[in-house]
Design a protein around this motif. Structure first.
Motif, PDB file in Angstrom:
ATOM      1  N   LYS A 146      -0.960   4.083   2.870  1.00 33.37           N
ATOM      2  CA  LYS A 146      -1.110   2.807   2.175  1.00 33.37           C
ATOM      3  C   LYS A 146      -2.228   2.898   1.134  1.00 33.37           C
ATOM      4  N   SER A 147      -3.369   3.468   1.514  1.00 33.87           N
ATOM      5  CA  SER A 147      -4.492   3.579   0.563  1.00 33.87           C
ATOM      6  C   SER A 147      -4.178   4.584  -0.545  1.00 33.87           C
ATOM      7  N   ALA A 148      -3.405   5.630  -0.233  1.00 35.34           N
ATOM      8  CA  ALA A 148      -2.984   6.582  -1.269  1.00 35.34           C
ATOM      9  C   ALA A 148      -2.087   5.887  -2.284  1.00 35.34           C
ATOM     10  N   GLY A 149      -1.239   4.977  -1.810  1.00 30.72           N
ATOM     11  CA  GLY A 149      -0.375   4.199  -2.706  1.00 30.72           C
ATOM     12  C   GLY A 149      -1.194   3.282  -3.601  1.00 30.72           C
ATOM     13  N   GLN A 150      -2.219   2.661  -3.042  1.00 31.26           N
ATOM     14  CA  GLN A 150      -3.091   1.800  -3.841  1.00 31.26           C
ATOM     15  C   GLN A 150      -3.850   2.625  -4.889  1.00 31.26           C
ATOM     16  N   GLU A 151      -4.268   3.821  -4.482  1.00 33.97           N
ATOM     17  CA  GLU A 151      -4.965   4.716  -5.410  1.00 33.97           C
ATOM     18  C   GLU A 151      -4.052   5.108  -6.566  1.00 33.97           C
ATOM     19  N   ASP A 152      -2.792   5.427  -6.246  1.00 33.87           N
ATOM     20  CA  ASP A 152      -1.834   5.767  -7.300  1.00 33.87           C
ATOM     21  C   ASP A 152      -1.587   4.588  -8.236  1.00 33.87           C
ATOM     22  N   GLN A 153      -1.584   3.383  -7.692  1.00 36.97           N
ATOM     23  CA  GLN A 153      -1.410   2.203  -8.542  1.00 36.97           C
ATOM     24  C   GLN A 153      -2.576   2.058  -9.524  1.00 36.97           C
ATOM     25  N   ILE A 154      -3.792   2.286  -9.032  1.00 36.71           N
ATOM     26  CA  ILE A 154      -4.978   2.188  -9.897  1.00 36.71           C
ATOM     27  C   ILE A 154      -4.942   3.280 -10.968  1.00 36.71           C
TER      28      ILE A 154
ATOM     29  N   GLY B  34       5.440   4.300  -8.270  1.00 39.06           N
ATOM     30  CA  GLY B  34       5.405   5.204  -7.111  1.00 39.06           C
ATOM     31  C   GLY B  34       4.331   4.783  -6.117  1.00 39.06           C
ATOM     32  N   GLY B  35       3.216   4.289  -6.632  1.00 39.77           N
ATOM     33  CA  GLY B  35       2.140   3.802  -5.775  1.00 39.77           C
ATOM     34  C   GLY B  35       2.566   2.584  -4.979  1.00 39.77           C
ATOM     35  N   HIS B  36       3.344   1.697  -5.602  1.00 36.58           N
ATOM     36  CA  HIS B  36       3.874   0.524  -4.879  1.00 36.58           C
ATOM     37  C   HIS B  36       4.772   0.967  -3.728  1.00 36.58           C
TER      38      HIS B  36
END
Length: 120
Positions: free
Chosen positions: A31-39, A14-16
């Motif tokens: 975009k940064s929220a997506g990166q945060e979800d990936q982490i 989902g982050g991707h």
């Protein structure tokens, strides 16, 4: 796979998607929220991996314990089957069996025998 591994992988995916959507529309916050979800997804997946590894160690410990108990039971059975019994002849009893009734009697008997030998 346990539930944390699955949820972590889904959160990462989902982050991707979120990061790609943010890049597509030019929204840096998305975009940064997506990166945060990936982490977060990576962390949750790692936690799930750790739990699974711990469960594997617990299972291996239980199997090892069961094997040890079986081997101990077999060893006891073998010892019972191959037990060696040694019986002493009647004249070679333990010192406790020959103990005098009174402590002074035994010494006086030895002295009187010694006196008889000296006389003869």
């Amino acid at each position: 796979m346990n539930k944390d591994q699955v949820k972590g992988a889904l959160q990462k995916a989902g982050g991707h998607v979120e990061e790609a959507a943010g890049a597509l529309v030019g929204d840096a916050a998305l975009k940064s929220a997506g990166q945060e979800d990936q982490i977060k997804g990576d962390a949750r997946e790692a936690w799930g991996n750790l739990q699974e590894a711990g469960d594997g160690l617990i299972d291996r410990a239980r199997v090892a314990k069961a094997d040890a108990e079986i081997k101990a039971a077999r060893a006891k059975a073998w010892d019972r089957e191959h037990e060696v019994k040694v019986e002493l002849p009647a004249d070679e009893k333990t010192p406790e069996a020959k103990s005098p009734e009174k402590p002074g009697e035994d010494q006086s008997a030895e002295q009187s025998q010694g006196e008889k030998k000296n006389v003869a």
